[in-house]
Design a protein around this motif. Sequence first.
Motif, PDB file in Angstrom:
ATOM      1  N   VAL A   1      68.027  85.689  58.161  1.00  0.00           N
ATOM      2  CA  VAL A   1      66.623  85.930  58.494  1.00  0.00           C
ATOM      3  C   VAL A   1      66.211  87.355  58.129  1.00  0.00           C
ATOM      4  O   VAL A   1      65.124  87.586  57.585  1.00  0.00           O
ATOM      5  N   VAL A   2      67.074  88.322  58.417  1.00  0.00           N
ATOM      6  CA  VAL A   2      66.738  89.724  58.176  1.00  0.00           C
ATOM      7  C   VAL A   2      66.461  89.987  56.697  1.00  0.00           C
ATOM      8  O   VAL A   2      65.663  90.866  56.349  1.00  0.00           O
TER       9      VAL A   2
ATOM     10  N   TYR B   1      64.931  87.945  54.571  1.00  0.00           N
ATOM     11  CA  TYR B   1      63.550  87.543  54.299  1.00  0.00           C
ATOM     12  C   TYR B   1      62.546  88.431  55.027  1.00  0.00           C
ATOM     13  O   TYR B   1      61.440  88.667  54.539  1.00  0.00           O
ATOM     14  N   GLN B   2      62.931  88.937  56.181  1.00  0.00           N
ATOM     15  CA  GLN B   2      61.998  89.724  56.986  1.00  0.00           C
ATOM     16  C   GLN B   2      61.562  90.992  56.268  1.00  0.00           C
ATOM     17  O   GLN B   2      60.457  91.491  56.487  1.00  0.00           O
TER      18      GLN B   2
END
Length: 371
Positions: A228-229, A231-232
């Motif tokens: 996730v990080v 894409y964040q």
Amino acid sequence: MRYYLVAGEASGDLHGANLMKALKAQDPHAEFRYFGGDKMRAEGGMLAKHYADMAFMGFTEVLLNLRTILRNLKTCKDDIQAYAPDVLILIDFPGFNLKIAGFGKESGIKVCYYISPKVWAWNQKRVIKIKKVVDRMFCILPFEVGFYKEWGMKVDYVGNPLLDEKASFVPDPAFCDQQGLSSAHQIIALLPGSRKQEIERLLPAMLSVTEQFPDQQFVIAAAPGFPVVYYQQFIGAKNVKLVFGKTYDLLNVATAAIVASGTATLETALFHVPQVVVYKGGAISIAIARMLVKIRFISLVNLIMDKEVVVELIQQDCNTLNITDNLSRLIEGPWREVMLENYADLSVVMGEPGASARTASLISDYLKSQS
């Protein structure tokens, strides 16, 4: 039988998983080892290397990562030799897999190639090598049969495996609730690809249009190989959702999509989601490609239909203004209706599901005939 499969990207992982499932139906004692991904791992056997560590796109990128690629080739060859499979099944990924095919042939292993390299697009003389190192070729695009015939090679057309995947898809009725998506907003799917390089080139351009569509909810179909990080860093403070492993559920509820050129363009079309196709590569890679590539289109949808069904925004054309303009026309209006009509024609051309089962049956018959 002992099967060794090599898939080097997300689409190959998907097709490899479906083929493994079909092979198990043909051969209850099937044993698998493979280069692939999470979908293949879910079918059993042993994952030797994940495709996330293998996929490099473009001429320049390949040169810059040549040491890693050569190391992966050696690892694969050594692993195949140690496993001693009855058959080697190579799935697309030609830059890597044609070298593995040569190794397999030299090692006396039967070589099957599932999903033909796109030799019809450029460097067509690669067919000469393919004829020497591949025992059986299974194609998923109807026009490939005629192409190979011109070069004196008989191949099998088995249909397209994406139809199998779509046919087996069961929508999750709780998808929108689980992802925090409101029924009051139209959903725009963003499919930036599964390779690090294409994500980093395309996702910023995709996200740059979100402020122009305040009434729509943008959702990224994230590749499983990235956290996730990762894409964040691109999303920042934008109101954009992330979905992992639920691409078909996302397409099932999407109003429109922005899609990286590749297999995903065909998947999006099969779900009848109007789309804008985008692509960006390294400047040198694109310049070389434009000199070598012999086709009019880059998206599978347009290639199969042999006309412009979806708009392709390539290189400098892949910008905020162009994406915004084309996406606006696809949310509602005549362009949307025309594209949906063309999608209906595409579904007829694509035919019925069953590619994986047909390929497994042909492989099984071939191995029995050689035993």
